[in-house]
Design a protein around this motif. Structure first.
Motif, PDB file in Angstrom:
ATOM      1  N   GLY A  56       0.881  -1.199   0.131  1.00  0.00           N
ATOM      2  CA  GLY A  56      -0.022  -0.039  -0.102  1.00  0.00           C
ATOM      3  C   GLY A  56       0.804   1.379   0.169  1.00  0.00           C
ATOM      4  N   TRP A  57       0.430   2.326  -0.673  1.00  0.00           N
ATOM      5  CA  TRP A  57       1.071   3.448  -0.882  1.00  0.00           C
ATOM      6  C   TRP A  57       0.564   4.638   0.410  1.00  0.00           C
ATOM      7  CZ3 TRP A  57       1.627   4.915  -6.705  1.00  0.00           C
ATOM      8  CH2 TRP A  57       2.375   4.066  -7.514  1.00  0.00           C
ATOM      9  N   GLY A  58      -0.579   4.407   0.735  1.00  0.00           N
ATOM     10  CA  GLY A  58      -0.898   5.221   1.675  1.00  0.00           C
ATOM     11  C   GLY A  58      -1.405   6.593   1.351  1.00  0.00           C
ATOM     12  N   LEU A  59      -2.001   6.792  -0.020  1.00  0.00           N
ATOM     13  CA  LEU A  59      -2.490   8.029  -0.489  1.00  0.00           C
ATOM     14  C   LEU A  59      -3.526   8.686   0.486  1.00  0.00           C
ATOM     15  CD1 LEU A  59      -2.017   7.118  -4.477  1.00  0.00           C
ATOM     16  CD2 LEU A  59      -0.386   8.280  -2.689  1.00  0.00           C
ATOM     17  N   TYR A  60      -4.260   7.680   0.981  1.00  0.00           N
ATOM     18  CA  TYR A  60      -5.556   8.352   1.589  1.00  0.00           C
ATOM     19  C   TYR A  60      -5.044   9.214   2.737  1.00  0.00           C
ATOM     20  CZ  TYR A  60      -8.871   5.501  -0.943  1.00  0.00           C
ATOM     21  OH  TYR A  60      -9.570   4.724  -2.023  1.00  0.00           O
ATOM     22  N   ASP A  61      -4.035   8.985   3.216  1.00  0.00           N
ATOM     23  CA  ASP A  61      -3.330   9.726   4.241  1.00  0.00           C
ATOM     24  C   ASP A  61      -3.342  11.424   3.777  1.00  0.00           C
ATOM     25  OD1 ASP A  61      -3.003   7.784   5.476  1.00  0.00           O
ATOM     26  OD2 ASP A  61      -0.530   7.733   5.395  1.00  0.00           O
ATOM     27  N   PHE A  62      -3.757  11.701   2.595  1.00  0.00           N
ATOM     28  CA  PHE A  62      -3.370  13.008   1.994  1.00  0.00           C
ATOM     29  C   PHE A  62      -4.975  13.641   1.537  1.00  0.00           C
ATOM     30  CE2 PHE A  62       0.665  10.836   0.956  1.00  0.00           C
ATOM     31  CZ  PHE A  62       1.542  11.496   1.900  1.00  0.00           C
ATOM     32  N   ILE A  63      -5.864  12.865   2.025  1.00  0.00           N
ATOM     33  CA  ILE A  63      -7.123  13.509   1.946  1.00  0.00           C
ATOM     34  C   ILE A  63      -7.427  14.663   2.785  1.00  0.00           C
ATOM     35  CG2 ILE A  63      -9.782  12.756   2.031  1.00  0.00           C
ATOM     36  CD1 ILE A  63      -9.168  10.291   1.207  1.00  0.00           C
ATOM     37  N   GLN A  64      -7.828  15.772   1.831  1.00  0.00           N
ATOM     38  CA  GLN A  64      -8.176  17.195   2.906  1.00  0.00           C
ATOM     39  C   GLN A  64      -6.845  17.672   3.397  1.00  0.00           C
ATOM     40  OE1 GLN A  64     -11.314  16.847   5.705  1.00  0.00           O
ATOM     41  NE2 GLN A  64     -12.767  16.232   3.937  1.00  0.00           N
ATOM     42  N   SER A  65      -5.670  17.225   2.865  1.00  0.00           N
ATOM     43  CA  SER A  65      -4.384  18.110   3.280  1.00  0.00           C
ATOM     44  C   SER A  65      -4.329  19.210   2.556  1.00  0.00           C
ATOM     45  CB  SER A  65      -3.273  17.131   2.794  1.00  0.00           C
ATOM     46  OG  SER A  65      -3.135  16.067   3.431  1.00  0.00           O
ATOM     47  N   GLU A  66      -3.447  20.328   3.105  1.00  0.00           N
ATOM     48  CA  GLU A  66      -3.177  21.425   2.465  1.00  0.00           C
ATOM     49  C   GLU A  66      -1.897  21.372   1.518  1.00  0.00           C
ATOM     50  OE1 GLU A  66      -4.920  24.476   2.859  1.00  0.00           O
ATOM     51  OE2 GLU A  66      -6.265  23.364   4.347  1.00  0.00           O
ATOM     52  N   ASP A  67      -2.181  22.136   0.650  1.00  0.00           N
ATOM     53  CA  ASP A  67      -0.913  21.999  -0.552  1.00  0.00           C
ATOM     54  C   ASP A  67       0.106  23.016  -0.082  1.00  0.00           C
ATOM     55  OD1 ASP A  67       0.189  21.764  -2.872  1.00  0.00           O
ATOM     56  OD2 ASP A  67      -0.555  23.438  -3.862  1.00  0.00           O
ATOM     57  N   ASP A  68       1.031  21.872   0.039  1.00  0.00           N
ATOM     58  CA  ASP A  68       2.701  22.870   0.448  1.00  0.00           C
ATOM     59  C   ASP A  68       3.469  21.796  -0.252  1.00  0.00           C
ATOM     60  OD1 ASP A  68       3.491  20.896   2.310  1.00  0.00           O
ATOM     61  OD2 ASP A  68       2.342  21.933   4.026  1.00  0.00           O
ATOM     62  N   SER A  69       4.821  22.203  -0.135  1.00  0.00           N
ATOM     63  CA  SER A  69       6.054  21.498  -0.956  1.00  0.00           C
ATOM     64  C   SER A  69       6.046  20.205  -0.209  1.00  0.00           C
ATOM     65  CB  SER A  69       7.066  22.315  -1.072  1.00  0.00           C
ATOM     66  OG  SER A  69       7.512  22.842   0.256  1.00  0.00           O
ATOM     67  N   LEU A  70       5.958  20.345   1.194  1.00  0.00           N
ATOM     68  CA  LEU A  70       6.288  18.990   1.798  1.00  0.00           C
ATOM     69  C   LEU A  70       5.420  17.994   1.578  1.00  0.00           C
ATOM     70  CD1 LEU A  70       7.806  20.357   5.438  1.00  0.00           C
ATOM     71  CD2 LEU A  70       9.021  19.372   3.347  1.00  0.00           C
ATOM     72  N   VAL A  71       4.191  18.202   1.615  1.00  0.00           N
ATOM     73  CA  VAL A  71       2.966  17.280   1.147  1.00  0.00           C
ATOM     74  C   VAL A  71       3.210  16.828  -0.357  1.00  0.00           C
ATOM     75  CG1 VAL A  71       0.640  16.902   0.705  1.00  0.00           C
ATOM     76  CG2 VAL A  71       1.415  18.407   2.634  1.00  0.00           C
ATOM     77  N   ARG A  72       3.548  17.833  -1.102  1.00  0.00           N
ATOM     78  CA  ARG A  72       3.745  17.162  -2.584  1.00  0.00           C
ATOM     79  C   ARG A  72       4.920  16.245  -2.606  1.00  0.00           C
ATOM     80  NH1 ARG A  72       2.523  21.696  -7.181  1.00  0.00           N
ATOM     81  NH2 ARG A  72       0.712  22.525  -6.104  1.00  0.00           N
ATOM     82  N   LEU A  73       6.007  16.464  -1.847  1.00  0.00           N
ATOM     83  CA  LEU A  73       7.291  15.679  -1.823  1.00  0.00           C
ATOM     84  C   LEU A  73       6.950  14.245  -1.216  1.00  0.00           C
ATOM     85  CD1 LEU A  73      10.440  15.472  -2.226  1.00  0.00           C
ATOM     86  CD2 LEU A  73      10.532  16.423   0.056  1.00  0.00           C
ATOM     87  N   GLU A  74       6.028  14.374  -0.114  1.00  0.00           N
ATOM     88  CA  GLU A  74       5.650  13.049   0.626  1.00  0.00           C
ATOM     89  C   GLU A  74       5.005  12.231  -0.432  1.00  0.00           C
ATOM     90  OE1 GLU A  74       5.543   9.818   3.200  1.00  0.00           O
ATOM     91  OE2 GLU A  74       7.013  11.623   3.230  1.00  0.00           O
ATOM     92  N   ILE A  75       3.876  12.661  -1.244  1.00  0.00           N
ATOM     93  CA  ILE A  75       3.202  11.811  -1.917  1.00  0.00           C
ATOM     94  C   ILE A  75       3.876  11.340  -3.191  1.00  0.00           C
ATOM     95  CG2 ILE A  75       1.375  12.062  -3.942  1.00  0.00           C
ATOM     96  CD1 ILE A  75       0.140  14.379  -1.979  1.00  0.00           C
ATOM     97  N   ALA A  76       4.685  12.116  -3.727  1.00  0.00           N
ATOM     98  CA  ALA A  76       5.665  11.801  -4.704  1.00  0.00           C
ATOM     99  C   ALA A  76       6.696  10.654  -4.574  1.00  0.00           C
ATOM    100  CB  ALA A  76       6.772  12.803  -5.256  1.00  0.00           C
ATOM    101  N   GLN A  77       7.155  10.907  -3.184  1.00  0.00           N
ATOM    102  CA  GLN A  77       8.163   9.943  -2.628  1.00  0.00           C
ATOM    103  C   GLN A  77       7.245   8.505  -2.186  1.00  0.00           C
ATOM    104  OE1 GLN A  77      11.173   9.968  -2.301  1.00  0.00           O
ATOM    105  NE2 GLN A  77      11.698   7.983  -1.210  1.00  0.00           N
TER     106      GLN A  77
END
Length: 136
Positions: A56-77
């Motif tokens: 599992g990649w855990g993409l549901y962790d980012f539901i309703q997350s605010e947009d910032d560079s760290l969140v984007r980096l974690e999703i990409a990673q």
């Protein structure tokens, strides 16, 4: 984790079981089976699969997350690591892009299987209430 020589039940575009005209469950093989398994892994939370807690990649962790560079980096990673775990994907072919449009994260993944000429593409939409996939 599904490999290149595995077989699985073919799922519909809504990720539900399908039924062939003879009533049997249709199967998918080789690259098609592997591609389906990658999508299922991306849509799964780690720990949800009882026999493989790392699946599992855990993409549901980012539901309703605010947009910032760290969140984007974690999703990409998470996407990059998930794809790199597959031995049949050429590591140098993996490209991951994350954007934010209309309160939704868009995750685009590009990669090539070892024995295929053409690149594969997957797009995941991480919205306010769920994660959806748009296979290309």
């Amino acid at each position: 984790m599904t490999g290149l020589t595995d077989t699985d039940i073919r799922l519909s575009d809504e990720w539900k079981l399908t039924q062939a005209t003879d009533g049997d469950a249709p199967l998918c093989f080789n690259f098609e089976c592997l591609y389906q398994n990658i999508i299922l892994e991306a849509l799964t939370q780690p720990g949800d699969l009882f026999y493989d807690p790392a699946f599992g990649w855990g993409l549901y962790d980012f539901i309703q997350s605010e947009d910032d560079s760290l969140v984007r980096l974690e999703i990409a990673q998470r996407a990059r690591v998930g794809l790199q775990r597959r031995e049949v994907i050429l590591p140098e072919s993996i490209q991951v892009e994350v954007s934010f449009e209309d309160d939704t994260f868009i995750l685009r993944c590009f990669f090539s299987f070892d024995e295929e000429e053409t690149a594969r593409a997957l797009t995941f939409v991480i919205g306010a209430v769920g994660v959806e996939v748009e296979a290309a």
